[in-house]
Scaffold this motif. Structure first.
Motif, PDB file in Angstrom:
ATOM      1  N   UNK A 312       0.839  -1.202   0.000  1.00 24.20           N
ATOM      2  CA  UNK A 312       0.000   0.000   0.000  1.00 24.20           C
ATOM      3  C   UNK A 312       0.875   1.252   0.000  1.00 24.20           C
ATOM      4  N   UNK A 313       1.913   1.267   0.833  1.00 22.11           N
ATOM      5  CA  UNK A 313       2.798   2.433   0.915  1.00 22.11           C
ATOM      6  C   UNK A 313       3.525   2.684  -0.403  1.00 22.11           C
ATOM      7  N   UNK A 314       3.807   1.617  -1.144  1.00 20.87           N
ATOM      8  CA  UNK A 314       4.492   1.758  -2.435  1.00 20.87           C
ATOM      9  C   UNK A 314       3.552   2.215  -3.536  1.00 20.87           C
ATOM     10  N   UNK A 344      -8.063   1.177  -6.818  1.00 18.92           N
ATOM     11  CA  UNK A 344      -7.341   1.898  -7.872  1.00 18.92           C
ATOM     12  C   UNK A 344      -5.842   1.675  -7.746  1.00 18.92           C
ATOM     13  N   UNK A 345      -5.180   1.495  -8.878  1.00 15.85           N
ATOM     14  CA  UNK A 345      -3.729   1.337  -8.886  1.00 15.85           C
ATOM     15  C   UNK A 345      -3.130   2.184 -10.002  1.00 15.85           C
ATOM     16  N   UNK A 346      -1.840   2.468  -9.948  1.00 15.56           N
ATOM     17  CA  UNK A 346      -1.212   3.346 -10.956  1.00 15.56           C
ATOM     18  C   UNK A 346      -1.342   2.794 -12.370  1.00 15.56           C
ATOM     19  N   UNK A 347      -1.331   3.718 -13.329  1.00 20.13           N
ATOM     20  CA  UNK A 347      -1.462   3.323 -14.738  1.00 20.13           C
ATOM     21  C   UNK A 347      -0.366   2.352 -15.159  1.00 20.13           C
ATOM     22  N   UNK A 425       9.523  -0.715   0.640  1.00 20.28           N
ATOM     23  CA  UNK A 425       8.845   0.122  -0.356  1.00 20.28           C
ATOM     24  C   UNK A 425       9.696   0.299  -1.607  1.00 20.28           C
ATOM     25  N   UNK A 426      10.971   0.604  -1.433  1.00 15.73           N
ATOM     26  CA  UNK A 426      11.843   0.839  -2.590  1.00 15.73           C
ATOM     27  C   UNK A 426      11.955  -0.413  -3.470  1.00 15.73           C
ATOM     28  N   UNK A 427      12.096  -1.561  -2.827  1.00 18.46           N
ATOM     29  CA  UNK A 427      12.213  -2.819  -3.591  1.00 18.46           C
ATOM     30  C   UNK A 427      10.932  -3.112  -4.347  1.00 18.46           C
ATOM     31  N   UNK A 433       8.034  -1.092 -11.228  1.00 12.72           N
ATOM     32  CA  UNK A 433       8.296   0.036 -12.086  1.00 12.72           C
ATOM     33  C   UNK A 433       7.527   1.284 -11.705  1.00 12.72           C
ATOM     34  N   UNK A 434       7.405   1.530 -10.421  1.00 10.22           N
ATOM     35  CA  UNK A 434       6.641   2.689  -9.930  1.00 10.22           C
ATOM     36  C   UNK A 434       7.548   3.849  -9.562  1.00 10.22           C
TER      37      UNK A 434
END
Length: 434
Positions: A312-314, A344-347, A425-427, A433-434
Motif C-alpha cells: 500500500x505504501x508503495x 485503484x492502482x497506478x497506470x 517500499x523501494x524494492x 516500475x513505480x
C-alpha cells in the motif's frame, strides 16, 4: 448516505487481555534467558485465580507466579475489592515440556530450513485510510481506550475508573470512494467504583442513574475531547472525523462495578479480531499471544502484515489483503495470495493481476519461518508490548533491554513492532516500475 462499518477494542484490563498479557510476559521471560525457547503458553483468569498451562522447551527457568503478579499489578488490579488483584490471587502453573513430535518438525540442522511450527493460514491487511494504514474504526477504538487508561492512571479526573473497559466505533464511509466521512456512533463501557451509594432517601435505582449520568457526561466532556486533542497533536486527520453530531452510548446496561476476571473469566486468544484489523480483511483463526515465533500463526501473520503495508505504501493498491499458508515441518509457504479489492492502482501496473502481484511478492520476500524470525528479531523479548491495543498499526521503536547471552546478563538494543517498518517500499517500487 454511505455505508457504515464498526470495529471494537478492549482495554488492557479486559479479562481476555489480562490473559494475553500474562502469556506474552511469560514468553518474554523465557526468551530473555534463552532465545531459542519454544513456548505455547495459555492463561485463564477468574475470581482470585490465574491458571497458566502450556508446552515449553527451554534451558531457562521462569518464575511464572512472579511474572503473572507483576503484569496484573501493572494493569491496575491492585485492590482486594476487585476480587482479583496481583498481590493476593492464586497462581497455578501447569506448564509441561513441548512434544518431541512437534519439535522435530521445527528444529533442523540448518537453521534456515526450520519448518513451520504448525499448519494453517495467516492473513495480513493494510489500507490507506489512516496514517497507520489500518482501518479508521479500529484505530479510533484503540485510541479511546488508551486515553481512558491514561486518565485512570493520572487519577486527577474520573477517579472512579477501574481497569476493565471496551469501546466500539462506527464510521460512515463514502459509497464510491470507500473513504471515511465521519464518526457515526461511539460506544464506551467502563468499569467503575460504586461512587454514589443509596441511602438518605436515595434509592438504589436513582443512585445508579446518577452514576451513569456522571460517567456519560465525563466521557463526553473529558474523554472524547482528550482523544481529539491527542490526534490533533499527532497531526492525525482522524480528528476531523470526530464532529459533534455522533451518537454516544456509555455503559448502556447501567452499572458496571463488577468487571475484570471477577465479572468474566479471561482466556488467552479470545480477542483475535481486536488484535488484528477490527473485522476488515480476513483472519486465519490462529491467536498470537503466548506463542514463540516458530509458530507461524504469529510470525507469518506479522510477515503478511508487513507485505500488505509496504504494498500500500508503495502505491501498488489502496487496499491489500495477503494470505500465506504453511504445513507443519515444511519451511516454504504452500501458497501466497494477494487481493487488492479492485482498488485503484497506478497506470503503470493497471493491467497487472492480483495473481501476478502474488507471484512477485513470493520472489521479493523470503517467507520461510527462520527468515521471518531473523528479519523482525522475533527471538527477542518483545511480545508483552503487543498484547494490548493491537499487534498492528503501532510505530516501530527501539529500547535497550537486559537479556542473557552465553550464561551472562547483558544489555542489548531491541526493536519492537519491526513488521510495521516501511523498509520494502523501494524494492516493491523497483519490482513494479513505480
Amino acid at each position: 448516505m454511505g455505508f457504515l462499518f464498526t470495529s471494537e477494542s478492549v482495554s488492557e484490563g479486559h479479562p481476555d487481555k489480562v490473559s494475553d498479557q500474562i502469556s506474552d510476559a511469560i514468553l518474554d521471560e523465557f526468551l530473555r534467558h534463552d532465545a531459542n525457547s519454544k513456548v505455547a503458553c495459555e492463561t485463564l483468569c477468574t475470581t482470585g485465580l490465574v491458571v497458566v498451562a502450556g508446552e515449553v522447551r527451554s534451558e531457562a527457568y521462569v518464575d511464572v507466579q512472579g511474572v503473572a503478579r507483576r503484569v496484573i499489578n501493572r494493569i491496575g488490579y491492585t485492590k482486594g475489592e476487585y476480587r482479583f488483584d496481583g498481590n493476593s490471587c492464586g497462581v497455578v502453573s501447569a506448564i509441561h515440556e513441548q512434544s518431541p513430535d512437534i519439535n522435530r518438525g521445527v528444529v533442523r540442522e540448518a537453521e534456515e530450513e526450520q519448518g513451520a511450527g504448525d499448519q494453517g493460514i495467516m492473513f495480513g491487511y493494510a489500507c490507506n485510510e489512516t496514517r497507520e494504514m489500518m482501518p479508521a474504526t479500529l484505530i479510533l477504538s484503540h485510541v479511546i481506550l488508551k486515553e481512558l487508561a491514561a486518565i485512570r492512571r493520572e487519577g486527577e479526573v474520573m477517579r472512579y475508573l477501574r481497569p476493565d473497559s471496551k469501546s466500539q466505533v462506527t464510521i460512515e464511509y463514502d459509497e464510491r470512494t470507500r473513504k471515511p466521512l465521519r464518526v457515526h456512533t461511539i460506544v464506551v463501557s467502563t468499569q467503575h467504583d460504586e461512587f454514589i451509594l443509596p441511602g438518605g432517601g436515595l434509592t438504589e435505582k436513582e443512585a445508579e442513574r446518577r452514576m451513569q449520568e456522571t460517567i456519560r457526561e465525563d466521557v463526553r466532556t473529558i474523554l472524547i475531547p482528550r482523544v481529539k486533542a491527542r490526534l490533533e497533536r499527532a497531526g492525525d486527520k482522524l480528528s476531523e472525523l470526530l464532529t459533534g453530531d455522533y451518537i454516544l452510548h456509555v455503559n448502556p446496561t447501567g452499572k458496571f462495578v463488577i468487571g475484570g476476571p471477577h465479572g468474566d473469566t479471561g482466556l488467552t486468544g479470545r480477542k483475535i479480531i481486536v488484535d488484528t484489523y477490527g473485522g476488515r480483511g480476513a483472519h486465519g483463526g490462529g491467536a498470537f499471544s503466548g506463542k514463540d515465533s516458530s509458530k507461524v500463526d504469529r510470525s507469518a501473520a506479522y510477515a503478511a502484515r508487513h507485505i500488505a503495508k509496504n504494498l500500500v505504501a508503495a502505491g501498488v493498491a489502496d487496499e491489500v489483503l495477503v494470505e500465506l499458508s504453511y504445513a507443519i515441518g515444511i519451511a516454504e509457504p504452500l501458497s501466497v495470495y494477494v487481493d487488492t479489492f479492485r482498488s485503484e492502482r497506478p497506470a503503470a501496473i493497471a493491467g497487472v493481476t492480483d495473481g501476478e502481484i502474488a507471484r512477485r511478492v513470493g520472489r521479493l520476500f523470503d517467507l520461510r519461518p527462520a527468515a521471518i524470525v531473523k528479519r523482525f528479531g522475533l527471538k527477542n523479548p518483545i511480545f508483552e508490548a503487543t498484547a494490548s491495543y493491537g499487534h498492528f498499526g503501532n510505530r516501530p521503536y527501539k529500547r535497550v533491554e537486559k537479556v542473557w547471552e552465553n550464561g551472562a546478563e547483558t544489555e542489548r538494543e531491541i526493536e519492537y513492532f519491526g513488521w510495521e517498518k516501511l523498509d520494502a517500499v523501494d524494492a516493491i517500487k523497483k519490482e513494479f516500475g513505480l
